[in-house]
Design a protein around this motif. Structure first.
Motif, PDB file in Angstrom:
ATOM      1  N   ILE A  78     -58.295   0.338 -14.705  1.00 19.27           N
ATOM      2  CA  ILE A  78     -58.703   1.478 -13.881  1.00 19.27           C
ATOM      3  C   ILE A  78     -59.944   1.099 -13.049  1.00 19.27           C
ATOM      4  CG2 ILE A  78     -60.272   2.552 -15.578  1.00 19.27           C
ATOM      5  CD1 ILE A  78     -57.603   4.532 -13.811  1.00 19.27           C
ATOM      6  N   SER A  79     -60.677   0.095 -13.499  1.00 22.70           N
ATOM      7  CA  SER A  79     -61.959  -0.253 -12.882  1.00 22.70           C
ATOM      8  C   SER A  79     -61.822  -1.404 -11.879  1.00 22.70           C
ATOM      9  CB  SER A  79     -62.957  -0.669 -13.976  1.00 22.70           C
ATOM     10  OG  SER A  79     -63.981  -1.462 -13.432  1.00 22.70           O
ATOM     11  N   PRO A  80     -62.318  -1.197 -10.646  1.00 23.20           N
ATOM     12  CA  PRO A  80     -62.254  -2.287  -9.660  1.00 23.20           C
ATOM     13  C   PRO A  80     -63.085  -3.492 -10.094  1.00 23.20           C
ATOM     14  CG  PRO A  80     -63.647  -0.486  -8.861  1.00 23.20           C
ATOM     15  CD  PRO A  80     -63.003   0.000 -10.125  1.00 23.20           C
ATOM     16  N   CYS A 105     -54.943   0.588 -11.646  1.00 21.60           N
ATOM     17  CA  CYS A 105     -53.966   1.627 -11.972  1.00 21.60           C
ATOM     18  C   CYS A 105     -54.367   2.299 -13.290  1.00 21.60           C
ATOM     19  CB  CYS A 105     -52.616   0.918 -12.057  1.00 21.60           C
ATOM     20  SG  CYS A 105     -51.298   1.793 -12.799  1.00 21.60           S
ATOM     21  N   ASP A 106     -53.919   3.540 -13.468  1.00 20.70           N
ATOM     22  CA  ASP A 106     -54.174   4.273 -14.710  1.00 20.70           C
ATOM     23  C   ASP A 106     -53.086   3.904 -15.716  1.00 20.70           C
ATOM     24  OD1 ASP A 106     -54.782   6.043 -16.676  1.00 20.70           O
ATOM     25  OD2 ASP A 106     -54.579   7.846 -15.451  1.00 20.70           O
ATOM     26  N   LEU A 107     -53.467   3.193 -16.745  1.00 19.99           N
ATOM     27  CA  LEU A 107     -52.535   2.707 -17.764  1.00 19.99           C
ATOM     28  C   LEU A 107     -51.289   2.084 -17.134  1.00 19.99           C
ATOM     29  CD1 LEU A 107     -52.989   5.456 -20.501  1.00 19.99           C
ATOM     30  CD2 LEU A 107     -53.943   3.141 -20.439  1.00 19.99           C
ATOM     31  N   ALA A 108     -50.102   2.467 -17.655  1.00 22.93           N
ATOM     32  CA  ALA A 108     -48.901   1.734 -17.258  1.00 22.93           C
ATOM     33  C   ALA A 108     -48.149   2.391 -16.113  1.00 22.93           C
ATOM     34  CB  ALA A 108     -47.990   1.612 -18.479  1.00 22.93           C
ATOM     35  N   SER A 109     -48.797   3.356 -15.427  1.00 27.60           N
ATOM     36  CA  SER A 109     -48.040   4.141 -14.442  1.00 27.60           C
ATOM     37  C   SER A 109     -47.534   3.311 -13.265  1.00 27.60           C
ATOM     38  CB  SER A 109     -48.872   5.324 -13.956  1.00 27.60           C
ATOM     39  OG  SER A 109     -50.139   4.876 -13.552  1.00 27.60           O
ATOM     40  N   CYS A 110     -48.097   2.113 -13.026  1.00 30.21           N
ATOM     41  CA  CYS A 110     -47.648   1.307 -11.887  1.00 30.21           C
ATOM     42  C   CYS A 110     -46.591   0.266 -12.297  1.00 30.21           C
ATOM     43  CB  CYS A 110     -48.838   0.593 -11.257  1.00 30.21           C
ATOM     44  SG  CYS A 110     -49.704  -0.432 -12.450  1.00 30.21           S
ATOM     45  N   THR A 143     -70.707   4.867 -15.260  1.00 30.26           N
ATOM     46  CA  THR A 143     -69.467   5.593 -15.607  1.00 30.26           C
ATOM     47  C   THR A 143     -68.305   4.611 -15.805  1.00 30.26           C
ATOM     48  OG1 THR A 143     -70.277   7.417 -14.293  1.00 30.26           O
ATOM     49  CG2 THR A 143     -68.003   7.553 -14.986  1.00 30.26           C
ATOM     50  N   TRP A 144     -68.238   3.563 -14.967  1.00 31.36           N
ATOM     51  CA  TRP A 144     -67.166   2.564 -15.165  1.00 31.36           C
ATOM     52  C   TRP A 144     -67.300   1.933 -16.548  1.00 31.36           C
ATOM     53  CZ3 TRP A 144     -63.191   3.098 -12.267  1.00 31.36           C
ATOM     54  CH2 TRP A 144     -63.317   3.458 -10.924  1.00 31.36           C
TER      55      TRP A 144
END
Ligand SMILES: C[S@@+](CC[C@H](N)C(=O)[O-])C[C@H]1O[C@@H](n2cnc3c(N)ncnc32)[C@H](O)[C@@H]1O
Length: 227
Positions: A78-80, A105-110, A143-144
């Motif tokens: 999720i973190s660049p 990407c957020d978890l496996a959604s991609c 926050t990251w």
């Protein structure tokens, strides 16, 4: 003993490799033969969720896990900052000639359904009031970093999301290695996954780390056809 990759990152933004990271490396070393035999034929798709510094992905690439010369790797965070660090660690350790795609990407959604053969995840597992919101700005460093650590209720909010995605993400003979701390109540999770979703779940390795006990469990389909 397999060598540990050289890592040099900015730990103000990226999770610094710690006992949990090293337990995951030891787990993968322990599982090397099992994985090589399970994935000896054809191309294997490997995905590390939350690579952080990239130490685990680099370790798998360096040591041909699961199968030497015939794997393609995806590192999804999720973190660049984690993606930048992962690319950098892979480059520093000269993992030439092996395909890596680092994706935000957020978890496996991609990920394409049922394509991942080997999934590895050291999640944010520390119990906390809530999981932080994803920052809008790349320079919101703290926050990251919090996102790398804080797992909400019982430290399980992110891991539970992934457990629900396992069925869709893993290939027929796919396996997932997921790290837990004792406060995540991993035995209860394992029993529930076995009973409710018909997964094979096995404790592979555990270790006391300070006042914490960490463990890695292997998840695979009970009905997997390995031929
Ligand atoms: C505990 S760190 C593990 C880092 C590294 N794999 C290691 O073992 O040293 C957790 C990682 O998960 C990432 N992460 C947190 N939430 C995520 C999400 N929803 N989707 C993808 N990655 C996430 C964090 O940015 C962080 O890099």
């Amino acid at each position: 003993m397999l060598p540990t990759p050289y890592v040099k990152c900015d730990y103000e933004t990226v999770y610094e490799p710690s006992e949990d990271s090293f337990l995951l490396l030891d787990c993968l070393e322990h599982e090397q033969e099992y994985l090589a035999s399970r994935f000896r034929d054809g191309l294997s798709v490997v995905c590390e969720l939350g690579p952080g510094s990239g130490i685990v992905t680099t370790f798998m690439m360096q040591n041909g896990i699961p199968a030497r010369g015939s794997s393609m790797y995806f590192a999804v965070d999720i973190s660049p900052w984690a993606l930048e660090a992962t690319d950098d660690t892979v480059r520093r350790n000269k993992c030439h000639g092996t395909y890596l795609d680092a994706v935000q990407c957020d978890l496996a959604s991609c990920l394409k359904p049922r394509e991942v053969d080997l999934l590895v995840f050291n999640p944010p597992y520390v119990p906390a009031e809530h999981v932080p919101e994803i920052p809008n700005a790349a320079d919101d460093h703290s926050t990251w970093l919090d996102l790398a650590l804080l797992g909400g209720e019982n430290g399980m909010v992110i891991t539970e999301k992934l457990l629900l995605q396992l069925e869709t993400v893993l290939s027929k003979k796919g396996v997932a290695y997921i790290l837990f701390c004792a406060r995540n109540r991993p035995e209860e999770v394992a029993n529930r996954m076995k009973a409710t979703y018909s997964w094979d779940v096995e404790l592979i390795i555990h270790r006391k780390a300070g006042w914490e006990v960490l463990s890695v469990y292997r998840f695979s389909r009970k009905t997997a056809n390995h031929s």
